[in-house]
Design an enzyme around this catalytic site. Structure first.
Site, PDB file in Angstrom:
ATOM      1  N   SER A 100       0.989  -1.061   0.659  1.00 13.30           N
ATOM      2  CA  SER A 100       0.114  -0.759   0.002  1.00 13.30           C
ATOM      3  C   SER A 100       0.826   1.385   0.517  1.00 13.30           C
ATOM      4  O   SER A 100       1.562   1.805  -1.251  1.00 13.30           O
ATOM      5  CB  SER A 100      -1.100  -0.128   0.442  1.00 13.30           C
ATOM      6  OG  SER A 100      -1.693   1.276   1.056  1.00 13.30           O
ATOM      7  N   ASP A 150     -10.943  -4.416  -4.732  1.00 13.86           N
ATOM      8  CA  ASP A 150      -9.556  -2.689  -3.594  1.00 13.86           C
ATOM      9  C   ASP A 150     -10.475  -1.792  -3.899  1.00 13.86           C
ATOM     10  O   ASP A 150     -10.677  -1.025  -4.912  1.00 13.86           O
ATOM     11  CB  ASP A 150      -8.271  -3.046  -3.950  1.00 13.86           C
ATOM     12  CG  ASP A 150      -7.661  -2.528  -3.147  1.00 13.86           C
ATOM     13  OD1 ASP A 150      -7.582  -1.380  -2.636  1.00 13.86           O
ATOM     14  OD2 ASP A 150      -6.339  -3.100  -3.334  1.00 13.86           O
ATOM     15  N   HIS A 181      -8.077  -4.627  -0.464  1.00 19.06           N
ATOM     16  CA  HIS A 181      -6.574  -4.543   0.216  1.00 19.06           C
ATOM     17  C   HIS A 181      -6.387  -4.571   0.514  1.00 19.06           C
ATOM     18  O   HIS A 181      -4.748  -4.710   0.717  1.00 19.06           O
ATOM     19  CB  HIS A 181      -7.604  -2.667   0.604  1.00 19.06           C
ATOM     20  CG  HIS A 181      -5.808  -1.943   0.650  1.00 19.06           C
ATOM     21  ND1 HIS A 181      -5.360  -1.472  -0.697  1.00 19.06           N
ATOM     22  CD2 HIS A 181      -5.221  -1.253   1.185  1.00 19.06           C
ATOM     23  CE1 HIS A 181      -4.134  -0.581  -0.556  1.00 19.06           C
ATOM     24  NE2 HIS A 181      -4.456  -0.699   0.534  1.00 19.06           N
TER      25      HIS A 181
HETATM   26  C1  MLT Z   1      -1.603   6.243   0.085  1.00 19.91           C
HETATM   27  O1  MLT Z   1      -1.800   7.488   0.722  1.00 19.91           O
HETATM   28  O2  MLT Z   1       0.137   5.773  -0.023  1.00 19.91           O
HETATM   29  C2  MLT Z   1      -2.709   5.120  -0.596  1.00 19.91           C
HETATM   30  O3  MLT Z   1      -4.050   5.913  -0.390  1.00 19.91           O
HETATM   31  C3  MLT Z   1      -2.195   3.970   0.499  1.00 19.91           C
HETATM   32  C4  MLT Z   1      -2.685   3.952   1.265  1.00 19.91           C
HETATM   33  O4  MLT Z   1      -3.754   4.369   1.992  1.00 19.91           O
HETATM   34  O5  MLT Z   1      -1.495   3.303   2.147  1.00 19.91           O
END
Ligand code: MLT
Length: 199
Positions: A100, A150, A181
């Site tokens: 992520s 996701d 996710h």
């Molecule tokens: C981010 O901010 O890198 C993406 O939205 C994924 C997350 O939620 O960390």
């Protein structure tokens, strides 16, 4: 940057970057499952978003602060060289694995550095930039793990990441699961198969 180092028994080094709200320990079991003899460098994001750790700032969910991302990306990349020296590790044996927010940071590196890692594992990544082209060297081994449902990383965006990597002639594989996710069990197995076969 806060990090944890675990010594391994051969040259390979896993560099781990957790997701938003995660910790440096989060991906260690996964890396150990893929290669129990590898060294581990588990990084922890410097950004504190109301008690939640991240690798770069964002303006809103899914809206990145690009200036901050660029600065922290370069700082993190330099830090890996420092860690290679400090722990006497071979920099060209570094494999990056992120989930992520951590995957997004690793992906951003491919827009700035040609040959940054031996291989890359991106679990549920997003495109960090809309108006830039990747500059990675052809043949880079990249595994992408994605969820059909996701809610954070849309299918369209994930497919764009895959196509952009293909256009740069990366050796890229994508694994889709039917879930959301999270990193699923079958995603872990697919990543391990990719590692054992290609890296
Ligand atoms: C981010 O901010 O890198 C993406 O939205 C994924 C997350 O939620 O960390």
């Amino acid at each position: 940057m806060n990090y944890l180092y675990q010594k391994g028994n051969h040259d390979r080094v896993f560099v781990l970057l957790h997701g938003t709200g995660g910790h440096k320990e989060d991906l260690i079991d996964l890396a150990k499952y893929m290669d129990e003899n590898a060294h581990i460098i588990a990084l922890e994001g410097d950004v504190d978003e109301g008690g939640v750790k991240r690798f770069f700032k964002r303006k809103a969910p899914g809206v990145f602060n690009i200036q901050d991302l660029d600065q922290r990306r370069d700082k993190l990349f330099d830090f890996l060289d420092t860690l290679a020296d400090k722990h006497a590790l071979k920099r060209d044996e570094f494999v990056a694995l992120g989930y992520s927010n951590g995957a997004n940071m690793i992906l951003s590196i491919l827009y700035a550095y040609q040959n940054p890692f031996k291989a890359i594992f991106l679990h549920h990544p997003m495109l960090p930039y809309e108006d830039r082209t990747m500059c990675l060297q052809k043949g880079l081994k990249v595994f992408i793990g994605a969820g059909e449902n996701d809610p954070i990383c849309s299918k369209v965006m994930t497919k764009t990441v895959f196509k952009d990597l293909q256009a740069k002639e990366a050796d890229v594989t994508i694994f889709w699961h039917q879930q959301f996710h999270q990193i699923s069990r079958d995603e872990i197995e697919a990543a391990r198969r990719f590692y054992l076969k290609k890296v």
